[in-house]
Motif scaffolding. Structure first.
Motif, PDB file in Angstrom:
ATOM      1  N   ASP A  76     -63.469  12.761 -27.122  1.00 16.62           N
ATOM      2  CA  ASP A  76     -64.893  12.445 -27.268  1.00 16.62           C
ATOM      3  C   ASP A  76     -65.783  13.295 -26.360  1.00 16.62           C
ATOM      4  N   THR A  77     -65.461  14.582 -26.251  1.00 17.69           N
ATOM      5  CA  THR A  77     -66.286  15.471 -25.444  1.00 17.69           C
ATOM      6  C   THR A  77     -66.540  16.768 -26.195  1.00 17.69           C
ATOM      7  N   ASN A  78     -67.607  17.429 -25.832  1.00 22.02           N
ATOM      8  CA  ASN A  78     -67.895  18.745 -26.395  1.00 22.02           C
ATOM      9  C   ASN A  78     -67.591  19.836 -25.376  1.00 22.02           C
ATOM     10  N   GLU A  79     -66.878  19.484 -24.325  1.00 24.21           N
ATOM     11  CA  GLU A  79     -66.620  20.423 -23.244  1.00 24.21           C
ATOM     12  C   GLU A  79     -65.268  21.132 -23.365  1.00 24.21           C
ATOM     13  N   ILE A  80     -64.665  21.086 -24.549  1.00 25.83           N
ATOM     14  CA  ILE A  80     -63.438  21.839 -24.804  1.00 25.83           C
ATOM     15  C   ILE A  80     -63.709  22.827 -25.931  1.00 25.83           C
ATOM     16  N   GLY A  81     -62.833  23.807 -26.023  1.00 25.75           N
ATOM     17  CA  GLY A  81     -62.929  24.767 -27.117  1.00 25.75           C
ATOM     18  C   GLY A  81     -64.081  25.736 -26.940  1.00 25.75           C
ATOM     19  N   PRO A  82     -64.434  26.424 -28.016  1.00 24.35           N
ATOM     20  CA  PRO A  82     -63.890  26.281 -29.366  1.00 24.35           C
ATOM     21  C   PRO A  82     -62.463  26.812 -29.463  1.00 24.35           C
ATOM     22  N   PHE A  83     -61.741  26.306 -30.468  1.00 19.94           N
ATOM     23  CA  PHE A  83     -60.362  26.685 -30.698  1.00 19.94           C
ATOM     24  C   PHE A  83     -60.225  27.374 -32.051  1.00 19.94           C
ATOM     25  N   ILE A  84     -59.354  28.362 -32.090  1.00 21.95           N
ATOM     26  CA  ILE A  84     -59.021  29.045 -33.341  1.00 21.95           C
ATOM     27  C   ILE A  84     -58.154  28.120 -34.187  1.00 21.95           C
ATOM     28  N   GLY A  85     -58.305  28.194 -35.491  1.00 24.52           N
ATOM     29  CA  GLY A  85     -57.475  27.417 -36.405  1.00 24.52           C
ATOM     30  C   GLY A  85     -57.447  28.078 -37.769  1.00 24.52           C
ATOM     31  N   SER A  86     -56.800  27.403 -38.710  1.00 23.56           N
ATOM     32  CA  SER A  86     -56.752  27.867 -40.100  1.00 23.56           C
ATOM     33  C   SER A  86     -57.044  26.700 -41.016  1.00 23.56           C
ATOM     34  N   LEU A  87     -57.792  26.962 -42.058  1.00 22.40           N
ATOM     35  CA  LEU A  87     -58.126  25.929 -43.029  1.00 22.40           C
ATOM     36  C   LEU A  87     -56.848  25.472 -43.724  1.00 22.40           C
TER      37      LEU A  87
END
Length: 147
Positions: A76-87
């Motif tokens: 519940d935080t916006n203080e991580i990432g952004p992270f790479i991923g794949s759809l």
């Protein structure tokens, strides 16, 4: 406009039903398969031109194990990432596969699902996210899913 959603990643759907209980851990926001493949639920927004609206897709994004664990610990935080991923879903979009499109996942916190930004490419879905679509096109896509 209502988001178009997927209940699970494509990878989970491909597992035989009789094997799913033993191999797949799935809830409304997280999925792990064979303790080796990890997915999070996120939202991909396509701006609708000349409107305040977006066409939203509730999709699944693959994550590295470390990023998945980090998300679990900091849900519940916006203080991580952004992270790479794949759809990890096949969207009905111009007949071109969307599976494995590269993404960047941006965490919002405050009980909101992460937002997905597609990596730059010539894929029609990236072009739509970058430039927007008409309201008629948004309704056409919605009708394809609901019809």
């Amino acid at each position: 406009m209502q988001d178009l959603t997927f209940d699970q990643p494509e990878h989970a759907q491909s597992i035989a039903e009789e094997e799913r209980d033993a191999r797949v851990i799935l809830d409304s926001d997280l999925c792990a398969i064979d303790k080796q493949h990890f997915f999070i639920r996120a939202v991909l927004l396509i701006p609708v031109l000349e409107s305040e609206e977006h066409l939203g897709f509730g999709i699944w994004i693959s994550q590295e194990k470390a990023h998945f664990a980090n998300y679990l610990d900091n849900y519940d935080t916006n203080e991580i990432g952004p992270f790479i991923g794949s759809l990890a879903n096949e969207l009905k979009y111009d007949g071109i596969s969307t599976l494995s499109l590269k993404t960047m996942v941006h965490f919002q916190g405050s009980g909101q699902r992460p937002l997905v930004v597609l990596d730059q490419s010539d894929h029609p879905l990236y072009l739509a996210q970058e430039s927007g679509i008409t309201m008629d096109r948004a309704w056409e896509i919605t009708h394809d899913y609901l019809g």
